[in-house]
Design a protein around this motif. Sequence first.
Motif, short mmCIF file in Angstrom:
data_model
loop_
_atom_site.label_atom_id
_atom_site.label_comp_id
_atom_site.label_asym_id
_atom_site.label_seq_id
_atom_site.Cartn_x
_atom_site.Cartn_y
_atom_site.Cartn_z
N LYS A 36 -28.08 59.98 -13.81
CA LYS A 36 -27.35 58.87 -14.56
C LYS A 36 -26.88 57.57 -13.00
N GLY A 49 -32.60 59.65 -21.18
CA GLY A 49 -32.89 59.71 -22.42
C GLY A 49 -31.24 60.04 -22.99
N ASP A 50 -31.45 59.71 -24.32
CA ASP A 50 -29.09 60.05 -24.40
C ASP A 50 -28.90 62.08 -24.49
N CYS A 96 -36.99 61.37 -20.46
CA CYS A 96 -36.74 60.65 -21.20
C CYS A 96 -37.11 61.32 -22.51
N THR A 121 -30.30 65.22 -25.32
CA THR A 121 -30.50 65.38 -25.91
C THR A 121 -31.43 66.86 -25.40
N ASP A 176 -30.22 55.10 -18.55
CA ASP A 176 -30.93 55.31 -19.65
C ASP A 176 -31.94 55.82 -18.80
N PRO A 200 -37.97 62.81 -26.33
CA PRO A 200 -37.16 64.26 -26.56
C PRO A 200 -37.80 64.93 -27.59
#
Length: 143
Positions: free
Chosen positions: A94, A103-104, A75, A106, A100, A77
Motif C-alpha cells: 500500500k 483491497g480492504d 483485492c 480482510t 487501494d 475478497p
Amino acid sequence: GKNNSQQQRNSSFRYLGFDTETRPKFHQGGDPHPPALIQLATQTTAYLFRMTFQGANPKASEGMTMTKSLQSLLCDPNIIKVGIGIHKDVEDLKQAYGVDCCGDGTSYLDLTPVVNLRWPKIKRAGLRNLTATVLRRKLSKAQ
C-alpha cells in the motif's frame, strides 16, 4: 461488468499462498525500499511478479508494475491470501502502490498466531522452518 468477469476467472481457487520480498536497507533514514517481488502460490504452482526494476520509480507510470489484473486478484475478497507476517507485506504494498492495491485487507490471513499456538518452540516462523517442522521436509528455495 468487467470486474465481475475478472473475479469469475479468479474464482477457480479459494486460497493463495502470499509473500513479498523486499531489498534490505543497510542505512537508516529515507524511505524504505518498495517490495521487489510478490509471490503467489496455488497448490501446484508458484507465480512470481517482479515489482521493481533498477532505477524505476514505483509510483511513476513508466515504473508501474502493479497491473490491473494483479490488483484485481489482490483485492478479490473471495480469494484468501495466506502467509506469515502478511499484514506487513500488505502495508508495504500500500505504501508503494497506493491504499487501494490490496483491497480492504480482510482477505489476508496471517498464520503467525496459529503457528505460535500450535508450535510455540518455532522462533522464526519462516517458510523453511515451517516446512521442516510441520511437513518434516526440507525446503530448498532454489527449486
